[in-house]
Each structure stands twice: as C-alpha cells, then as structure tokens.
Design a protein around this motif. Structure first.
Motif: not given
Length: 157
Positions: A34, A40, A43
């Motif tokens: 982050y 996201k 990730h």
C-alpha cells in the motif's frame, strides 16, 4: 501531489530487498505494498511470488520474532502470542514458535526477572512488593500460574 505508481516488477524488487533485510510477516508486506502505491489487484500475485521464492515465510517469521523477543526483551509466551496475533500470524505458526523455548530455561528466566524485581522493591511493604513484582511479570507476558510459583519461591527464601 501523487506518488509515482510502481510497476508490479519494480514493487517486487523493492519487496525482495525489504524481506531480505529481515523476516517479515504477510501483514507487513501488504502494508508495504500500500505504501508503494501498488494496485490491490496485483497484491496476491506479488505475495505469491515472494512466498515461492522463499522471501516470505510466515513460520520462519514467527520463529525468529518469538525467539528474538524472548532472548532480547525477555518477554513471556502470553505477550509473544498476543503480538504475533496482532501481526495476523496463523495459530499453527504461533504454536510452533512458542514450542521452541526450553521449559527449564524459560522458568529460570522468569525466576531471575522475579528475583531482580523483588530485590529492587526492598523499601516497600511485603504485600505491595509482592503485588508489584507479580504485576511486572504479568506485563512481561508470563503465565499467571508460573508467576505465582516464582514469587512464592522468593518469599519462602
């Protein structure tokens, strides 16, 4: 002012260095992702690569963390377990990490801490001295039954 967006490859390189420097838990790596401004949706792929290449290993992290806190800060099992739970480490890894402590050495460490604290409170009344010693050991993360035994052992002497 926006941070420059890192590509997944750049982020992976940064995280390899981040994990190579010291053991990290999954939550720390996610926080770092982050911070680096990685999307996201990318990730999971990055974390999977770190695990595959053995940069990220939760069990190894738990063993290193627990061992370090016990040896350096002389924390007890209760506090170590709590801190590992805060870092979202699995119960399996936590239990494995806590099993590494030699029971006899663990009790000797507790007894030494209890003796030192009790001696430090020489001017206090008996019950105050006992309570402050027990509170100190509870704050250090030792089990209540072991603390009681250790403090009673000091008082008998």
């Amino acid at each position: 002012m926006f941070k420059k967006q890192l590509t997944p490859e750049q982020a992976l390189q940064r995280l390899k260095q981040y994990c190579a420097y010291q053991e990290r838990c999954h939550a720390e790596v996610v926080d770092k992702l982050y911070q680096l401004g990685v999307w996201k949706k990318e990730h999971d792929a990055i974390i999977a690569t770190l695990i595959e290449e053995n940069y990220l290993n939760e069990e190894r992290f738990a063993l290193a963390y627990a061992g370090g806190k016990y040896r350096m800060k002389q924390w007890g099992r209760v506090k170590i377990k709590y801190e590992l739970k805060q870092k979202q480490v699995s119960n399996y890894s936590i239990n494995k990490a806590l099993k590494q402590f030699d029971e006899e050495e663990y009790r000797q460490t507790l007894q030494k801490l209890a003796n030192d604290k009790y001696a430090l409170l020489k001017g206090e009344q008996y019950l105050v001295r006992k309570k402050k010693t027990m509170d100190y050991l509870i704050q250090r993360g030792y089990e209540t039954d072991l603390i009681t035994a250790a403090v009673n052992d000091i008082i008998k002497k």
